[in-house]
Design a protein around this motif. Structure first.
Motif, PDB file in Angstrom:
ATOM      1  N   GLU A  38       1.544   4.727   1.322  1.00 19.48           N
ATOM      2  CA  GLU A  38       1.149   5.623   2.408  1.00 19.48           C
ATOM      3  C   GLU A  38       2.132   6.782   2.467  1.00 19.48           C
ATOM      4  O   GLU A  38       3.339   6.560   2.574  1.00 19.48           O
ATOM      5  CB  GLU A  38       1.115   4.873   3.745  1.00 19.48           C
ATOM      6  CG  GLU A  38       0.052   3.790   3.787  1.00 19.48           C
ATOM      7  CD  GLU A  38       0.008   3.039   5.110  1.00 19.48           C
ATOM      8  OE1 GLU A  38       0.796   3.368   6.026  1.00 19.48           O
ATOM      9  OE2 GLU A  38      -0.830   2.117   5.217  1.00 19.48           O
TER      10      GLU A  38
ATOM     11  N   ASP B  81      -6.254  -2.930  -7.753  1.00 17.35           N
ATOM     12  CA  ASP B  81      -5.815  -1.706  -7.073  1.00 17.35           C
ATOM     13  C   ASP B  81      -4.741  -1.942  -6.009  1.00 17.35           C
ATOM     14  O   ASP B  81      -4.446  -1.035  -5.233  1.00 17.35           O
ATOM     15  CB  ASP B  81      -6.998  -0.947  -6.448  1.00 17.35           C
ATOM     16  CG  ASP B  81      -7.986  -0.465  -7.485  1.00 17.35           C
ATOM     17  OD1 ASP B  81      -7.552  -0.068  -8.590  1.00 17.35           O
ATOM     18  OD2 ASP B  81      -9.200  -0.490  -7.197  1.00 17.35           O
ATOM     19  N   MET B  82      -4.156  -3.153  -5.941  1.00 17.47           N
ATOM     20  CA  MET B  82      -3.089  -3.432  -4.975  1.00 17.47           C
ATOM     21  C   MET B  82      -1.752  -3.437  -5.714  1.00 17.47           C
ATOM     22  O   MET B  82      -1.567  -4.171  -6.689  1.00 17.47           O
ATOM     23  CB  MET B  82      -3.307  -4.791  -4.308  1.00 17.47           C
ATOM     24  CG  MET B  82      -2.214  -5.180  -3.316  1.00 17.47           C
ATOM     25  SD  MET B  82      -2.076  -4.099  -1.875  1.00 17.47           S
ATOM     26  CE  MET B  82      -3.671  -4.346  -1.125  1.00 17.47           C
ATOM     27  N   TRP B  83      -0.821  -2.607  -5.264  1.00 13.24           N
ATOM     28  CA  TRP B  83       0.519  -2.597  -5.845  1.00 13.24           C
ATOM     29  C   TRP B  83       1.186  -3.927  -5.549  1.00 13.24           C
ATOM     30  O   TRP B  83       1.040  -4.470  -4.446  1.00 13.24           O
ATOM     31  CB  TRP B  83       1.332  -1.437  -5.274  1.00 13.24           C
ATOM     32  CG  TRP B  83       0.800  -0.109  -5.691  1.00 13.24           C
ATOM     33  CD1 TRP B  83      -0.045   0.702  -4.974  1.00 13.24           C
ATOM     34  CD2 TRP B  83       1.038   0.550  -6.933  1.00 13.24           C
ATOM     35  NE1 TRP B  83      -0.344   1.823  -5.710  1.00 13.24           N
ATOM     36  CE2 TRP B  83       0.311   1.762  -6.911  1.00 13.24           C
ATOM     37  CE3 TRP B  83       1.790   0.242  -8.060  1.00 13.24           C
ATOM     38  CZ2 TRP B  83       0.320   2.657  -7.975  1.00 13.24           C
ATOM     39  CZ3 TRP B  83       1.806   1.134  -9.114  1.00 13.24           C
ATOM     40  CH2 TRP B  83       1.076   2.320  -9.066  1.00 13.24           C
TER      41      TRP B  83
ATOM     42  N   LYS C 228       0.874  -1.165   0.000  1.00 14.06           N
ATOM     43  CA  LYS C 228       0.000   0.000   0.000  1.00 14.06           C
ATOM     44  C   LYS C 228       0.911   1.214   0.000  1.00 14.06           C
ATOM     45  O   LYS C 228       1.963   1.203   0.631  1.00 14.06           O
ATOM     46  CB  LYS C 228      -0.886   0.022   1.244  1.00 14.06           C
ATOM     47  CG  LYS C 228      -1.931  -1.059   1.258  1.00 14.06           C
ATOM     48  CD  LYS C 228      -2.818  -0.937   2.470  1.00 14.06           C
ATOM     49  CE  LYS C 228      -3.886  -2.023   2.441  1.00 14.06           C
ATOM     50  NZ  LYS C 228      -4.789  -1.942   3.575  1.00 14.06           N
TER      51      LYS C 228
END
Length: 138
Positions: A65, A87-89, A63
């Motif tokens: 951040e 949508d998850m790296w 994620k």
């Protein structure tokens, strides 16, 4: 009536593409060696399923951040199914000789991806964490 596939050669090979989905095989390539991973990617239109069939690999999820990736790593077990939600790296670190089956939405490899370049500090952090996991299977 039964289709059979045997995928050889390094790299990513989509080999069964049908309307809406595809199966690919990722065979070890230098780009997937942990010393060479410099970016993450994301798919905005599909989950991505991974199945390790040979060797050792670490699935990398993150994620972002405050502009920095926070990693979650999983040492893959053969024949176990892993899903990276859309949508998850992510990326995958592989040891030489490893092979992974990938199932995802069709044409993902053509247009559904973005990249996040890792800073030198994050490359070093990732390399240390992945090598620690690889050392648990030696």
């Amino acid at each position: 009536m039964i289709e059979t596939y045997k995928i050889e050669g390094d790299g990513y090979h989509p080999f069964l593409i049908r309307e809406g989905w595809q199966v690919a095989q990722l065979n070890y390539q230098e780009e997937q060696h942990i010393d060479n991973i410099k970016k993450l990617d994301v798919h905005l239109e599909t989950d991505e399923v991974f199945v390790l069939t040979k060797g050792n690999s670490v699935l990398i999820a993150a994620k972002i951040e405050d502009g920095e990736p926070v990693f979650e790593l999983q040492l893959m077990e053969q024949q176990k199914v892993y899903n990276i939600p859309q949508d998850m790296w992510h990326n995958i670190a592989m040891e030489e000789g490893s092979e992974v089956i990938i199932i995802e939405k069709s044409n993902t490899h053509i247009s559904d991806f973005e990249f996040f370049e890792l800073s030198k500090e994050k490359q070093i952090e990732l390399k240390e964490k992945v090598k620690t996991l690889f050392n648990t299977v030696k």
